[in-house]
Structure formats: structure tokens, C-alpha cells
Design an enzyme around this catalytic site. Sequence first.
Site, PDB file in Angstrom:
ATOM      1  N   ASN A   9       1.409  -0.942   0.467  1.00 17.71           N
ATOM      2  CA  ASN A   9      -0.050  -0.253  -0.593  1.00 17.71           C
ATOM      3  C   ASN A   9       0.479   1.120  -0.030  1.00 17.71           C
ATOM      4  OD1 ASN A   9      -1.314   2.049   1.444  1.00 17.71           O
ATOM      5  ND2 ASN A   9      -3.170   1.010   1.850  1.00 17.71           N
ATOM      6  N   ASP A  68      -1.408  -3.706   9.721  1.00 11.27           N
ATOM      7  CA  ASP A  68      -2.667  -4.795   9.596  1.00 11.27           C
ATOM      8  C   ASP A  68      -3.361  -3.805   9.792  1.00 11.27           C
ATOM      9  OD1 ASP A  68      -3.715  -6.387   7.370  1.00 11.27           O
ATOM     10  OD2 ASP A  68      -5.533  -6.010   8.555  1.00 11.27           O
ATOM     11  N   TYR A 151      -9.797   5.534   3.852  1.00  9.20           N
ATOM     12  CA  TYR A 151     -10.954   6.588   3.849  1.00  9.20           C
ATOM     13  C   TYR A 151     -10.443   7.831   4.366  1.00  9.20           C
ATOM     14  CZ  TYR A 151     -12.771   1.606   3.782  1.00  9.20           C
ATOM     15  OH  TYR A 151     -13.228   0.084   3.319  1.00  9.20           O
TER      16      TYR A 151
HETATM   17  P1  ITT Z   1      -1.664  -4.187   2.632  1.00  9.49           P
HETATM   18  O1  ITT Z   1      -1.385  -5.514   2.956  1.00  9.49           O
HETATM   19  O2  ITT Z   1      -0.442  -4.477   1.331  1.00  9.49           O
HETATM   20  O3  ITT Z   1      -0.302  -3.285   3.688  1.00  9.49           O
HETATM   21  P2  ITT Z   1      -3.487  -2.908   2.258  1.00  9.49           P
HETATM   22  O4  ITT Z   1      -4.023  -2.078   2.046  1.00  9.49           O
HETATM   23  O5  ITT Z   1      -4.248  -4.778   1.675  1.00  9.49           O
HETATM   24  O6  ITT Z   1      -2.252  -3.116   2.017  1.00  9.49           O
HETATM   25  P3  ITT Z   1      -4.686  -3.571   5.195  1.00  9.49           P
HETATM   26  O7  ITT Z   1      -4.849  -5.511   4.984  1.00  9.49           O
HETATM   27  O8  ITT Z   1      -4.348  -3.993   6.209  1.00  9.49           O
HETATM   28  O9  ITT Z   1      -4.070  -2.824   4.357  1.00  9.49           O
HETATM   29  O10 ITT Z   1      -6.099  -2.991   4.997  1.00  9.49           O
HETATM   30  C1  ITT Z   1      -5.809  -1.530   5.830  1.00  9.49           C
HETATM   31  C2  ITT Z   1      -7.145  -1.401   5.096  1.00  9.49           C
HETATM   32  O11 ITT Z   1      -7.680  -0.050   5.983  1.00  9.49           O
HETATM   33  C3  ITT Z   1      -6.647  -0.083   4.064  1.00  9.49           C
HETATM   34  O12 ITT Z   1      -6.567  -0.475   2.169  1.00  9.49           O
HETATM   35  C4  ITT Z   1      -7.315   1.508   3.797  1.00  9.49           C
HETATM   36  O13 ITT Z   1      -8.664   1.358   3.108  1.00  9.49           O
HETATM   37  C5  ITT Z   1      -7.531   1.704   5.553  1.00  9.49           C
HETATM   38  N1  ITT Z   1      -6.557   2.104   6.315  1.00  9.49           N
HETATM   39  C6  ITT Z   1      -5.809   1.890   6.596  1.00  9.49           C
HETATM   40  N2  ITT Z   1      -5.067   2.657   7.499  1.00  9.49           N
HETATM   41  C7  ITT Z   1      -6.169   3.671   6.291  1.00  9.49           C
HETATM   42  C8  ITT Z   1      -5.777   5.552   6.585  1.00  9.49           C
HETATM   43  O14 ITT Z   1      -4.896   6.291   8.074  1.00  9.49           O
HETATM   44  N3  ITT Z   1      -6.241   6.648   6.704  1.00  9.49           N
HETATM   45  C9  ITT Z   1      -7.589   5.839   5.559  1.00  9.49           C
HETATM   46  N4  ITT Z   1      -7.749   4.560   5.254  1.00  9.49           N
HETATM   47  C10 ITT Z   1      -6.630   3.329   5.997  1.00  9.49           C
END
Ligand code: ITT
Length: 194
Positions: A9, A68, A151
Site C-alpha cells: 500500500n 494491518d 477512508y
Molecule cells: P498491505 O496489506 O499490503 O499492507 P492493504 O491496503 O491491503 O495493504 P490492509 O489489509 O491493512 O492493507 O487494509 C487496510 C485498509 O484500511 C486500507 O486499504 C485502507 O482502506 C484502510 N486504512 C488503513 N489505514 C488507513 C488510514 O490511515 N487512512 C485511511 N484508510 C486507512
Amino acid sequence: MKIILATQNQGKLKEFQQLSKGMDFEFIAIPEELQEMPEETGKTFKENAFIKARYVSEYFQMPALADDSGLEVDALNGDPGVYSARYSSSGSDLDNCKKLLSNMRGIAKESRTARFKCCLLGFNQGETVVAEGALEGEIAEEFKGEKGFGYDPIFLVPEYKLHLAEMEKEDKNKISHRFKAFEVITDSLPSLIN
Ligand code: ITT
């Protein structure tokens, strides 16, 4: 000492680069030869962080740190939670936000409470360190701001009267769930490496 940030991400990566400025550790992106990450089959943020950190660390035989994270909305019984990245069918940030706003239609302001949660987990040679952080707020009724990711455009921080996507990255990084977890884990990262 180099630590691989086990994330794909870009939004998280940018925040980590900012958070770790001036530190002894060098956080690096996942080297390109890793084609695919494992499926996130955990039921908790911690289980998923473990899956990602262990996989990357064992693949490269180096210390790795996984994040995560996700959004828990009280009116939706904690959803989207661990499914935050995969909430809509496309999984794009825009579609995820639209789906959430649509599912929250008609819910009064006082019942729109929510929180971002983050679990950071470091892994090296079978050892783990872990830390968690949260940021309380509300699901707004419309999009505001262009900064951040995920978000952020629909997450209102009541103390600042701003959506997270309206805040400068330095300001988000002083209050975020990621910052809070990061602050805690930096003390224990050396024990993982030495
Ligand atoms: P990795 O697993 O490769 O790290 P990912 O985006 O799939 O990337 P997650 O499974 O942890 O990561 O999902 C986290 C989701 O939650 C992310 O895609 C966002 O939609 C949301 N999220 C997490 N932190 C956030 C933040 O600081 N601001 C806005 N949205 C966030």
C-alpha cells in the site's frame, strides 16, 4: 539496520517514510522480486500482520515490519474491520468509501462513531514484536480533502473539525493509529534485530 516494510500500500509506505525520518532504522520497500503476498486469512489485525511480516521476513531472510489496519464502524457492528481494503467489489479507495457512505445513509451523526485501528508486527528469525494504536472519529456524510488514502476523505476527526484527507501529512502523523502503534514498537524493534 534495514527492515523491510511488508506492505504493498503506497499510502502506508509514504506515512512510514515520514514517521521514521531521523531514526536509526532504514525502512525499505518490498524488493521487486516478490511477486505476490500471502492471502490475509486472519480474523484479527494482529493475525494478518503476522501472516505478512513472517512471509516477507522468511522470504528475504531479513527483519520485516507489517501493518494491518482498518476502520471499525460502531453502527455496522465493527465492519469493515479486517475487510477494510476489500470492502467494495473493486477494492478501490473510492468505491470502498462510496459503499460505506451508502451503508451509513440515514444514520444520525451521534451514531456515526468509528475508529481506525492499526497493528504493527515485526518479525525476525522466529521472534516477534507487536504494538497497536487507534484513532477515534466519525464517519462523515460526504467526501472532503484530497490528501492521505483509503477512508481518509470520509473520516472526521471531531477535535480538529477536519476530515483526515484535509489534514497535512505531518498533522495526521501526530494523531494517527499508525503513529501511535509506531511510537510503541520503535522501542522494541532493537530487541528483534540484536
Ligand atoms: P498491505 O496489506 O499490503 O499492507 P492493504 O491496503 O491491503 O495493504 P490492509 O489489509 O491493512 O492493507 O487494509 C487496510 C485498509 O484500511 C486500507 O486499504 C485502507 O482502506 C484502510 N486504512 C488503513 N489505514 C488507513 C488510514 O490511515 N487512512 C485511511 N484508510 C486507512
